[in-house]
Design a protein around this motif. Structure first.
Motif, PDB file in Angstrom:
ATOM      1  N   VAL A 156      63.631  28.310  25.671  1.00  0.00           N
ATOM      2  CA  VAL A 156      63.771  27.598  25.199  1.00  0.00           C
ATOM      3  C   VAL A 156      64.787  28.869  23.924  1.00  0.00           C
ATOM      4  N   LYS A 157      65.728  27.453  23.294  1.00  0.00           N
ATOM      5  CA  LYS A 157      67.092  28.367  22.605  1.00  0.00           C
ATOM      6  C   LYS A 157      66.533  29.018  21.589  1.00  0.00           C
ATOM      7  N   THR A 158      67.542  29.820  20.495  1.00  0.00           N
ATOM      8  CA  THR A 158      67.109  29.803  19.319  1.00  0.00           C
ATOM      9  C   THR A 158      66.806  29.387  18.323  1.00  0.00           C
ATOM     10  N   GLY A 159      66.015  28.937  17.827  1.00  0.00           N
ATOM     11  CA  GLY A 159      65.971  27.857  16.445  1.00  0.00           C
ATOM     12  C   GLY A 159      65.253  27.359  16.749  1.00  0.00           C
ATOM     13  N   GLU A 160      64.802  26.917  18.101  1.00  0.00           N
ATOM     14  CA  GLU A 160      63.779  25.828  18.846  1.00  0.00           C
ATOM     15  C   GLU A 160      62.635  25.600  18.844  1.00  0.00           C
ATOM     16  N   PHE A 161      62.096  24.512  18.142  1.00  0.00           N
ATOM     17  CA  PHE A 161      61.070  24.048  17.599  1.00  0.00           C
ATOM     18  C   PHE A 161      60.377  23.697  19.404  1.00  0.00           C
ATOM     19  N   VAL A 162      59.480  24.178  20.190  1.00  0.00           N
ATOM     20  CA  VAL A 162      58.704  22.991  21.681  1.00  0.00           C
ATOM     21  C   VAL A 162      57.070  23.152  21.256  1.00  0.00           C
ATOM     22  N   SER A 163      56.467  22.386  22.241  1.00  0.00           N
ATOM     23  CA  SER A 163      55.387  22.237  22.120  1.00  0.00           C
ATOM     24  C   SER A 163      55.482  22.080  24.146  1.00  0.00           C
ATOM     25  N   ILE A 164      54.182  22.850  23.958  1.00  0.00           N
ATOM     26  CA  ILE A 164      53.538  23.186  24.999  1.00  0.00           C
ATOM     27  C   ILE A 164      51.921  22.450  24.793  1.00  0.00           C
ATOM     28  N   ILE A 165      52.032  21.202  25.895  1.00  0.00           N
ATOM     29  CA  ILE A 165      50.300  20.101  26.183  1.00  0.00           C
ATOM     30  C   ILE A 165      49.962  20.183  28.164  1.00  0.00           C
TER      31      ILE A 165
END
Length: 223
Positions: free
Chosen positions: A28-37
């Motif tokens: 995950v990159k700095t400043g990234e918004f990720v979700s885990i489903i």
């Protein structure tokens, strides 16, 4: 930058060994918004706990900003959590005998925030998530589930963490408040380069994040 490299986690139970995570690899990159489903029991919350150094993997490594956090001493892991991580727990984990305001101020104290500024900072954060002045002085038992979740989000934001780890942050909120919280997190990732990792069952939220990882039976199946 956060890198998860071949992380596995197993538990021994009376019924045998449970493999909660199996060779999970992601970045995950700095400043990234990720979700885990993923379905219940797929390993989402276990992975979130390991990323936050609340648990350790059976094997593999987690590298955060060039530091392998799973090899740190207990004291250094505590420092890492206090200085780098903001947690939003599914069950809120608020201190029951403190008011909403005091819960946020305590997080500021642990983070080394100046005493003279804690009240103003806590008040501002609670307003930003929709907790009004009279509600700020109530203990958790006198707040609704949705209000408690908003307090826990304000607490997570208290020390301007580099990473926010959120377990179902909008699960107990109505759609309007849920959108407001999502927009707040999204703005943080863009304006302050806060890295946000959200575990969610809400496919609408997942579809609006930068990337979505799917966990199935402890394994990443899509990214």
């Amino acid at each position: 930058m956060l890198t998860v490299d071949k992380v596995s986690k197993s538990f021994t139970t009376p019924g045998g060994t449970v493999h909660a995570l199996q060779d999970v690899t992601l970045s995950v990159k700095t400043g990234e918004f990720v979700s885990i489903i993923g379905k219940s029991g797929s390993g989402k919350s276990t992975l979130l706990s390991i990323l936050g150094a609340l648990d350790t993997p059976t094997s593999g490594s987690i590298i955060v900003d060039d530091t392998e956090i799973n090899t740190l001493s207990g004291r250094k892991q505590t420092t890492y959590r206090a200085s780098k991580i903001g947690f939003v727990f599914q069950q809120y984990n608020l201190i029951p005998n403190l008011s909403a305001l005091e819960n946020v101020m305590l997080a500021l104290e642990f983070g080394g925030y100046p005493a003279s500024s804690r009240l103003d900072r806590a008040t501002q954060l609670l307003h930003s998530v929709g907790i009004e002045e009279d509600q700020q002085h109530r203990r958790p038992s006198r707040l609704s589930g949705g209000q408690q979740q908003r307090v826990s989000i304000a607490r997570a934001l208290a020390n301007q963490p580099a990473y926010i780890l959120a377990d179902e942050p909008t699960g107990n909120l109505d759609s309007v408040t849920g959108k407001k919280i999502f927009d707040l997190l999204h703005d943080l990732s863009r304006s302050q380069k806060t890295t946000i990792i959200v575990v969610t069952h809400d496919l609408d939220i997942a579809g609006k994040t930068d990337r979505t990882f799917t966990l199935q039976n402890g394994k990443i199946t899509t990214k």
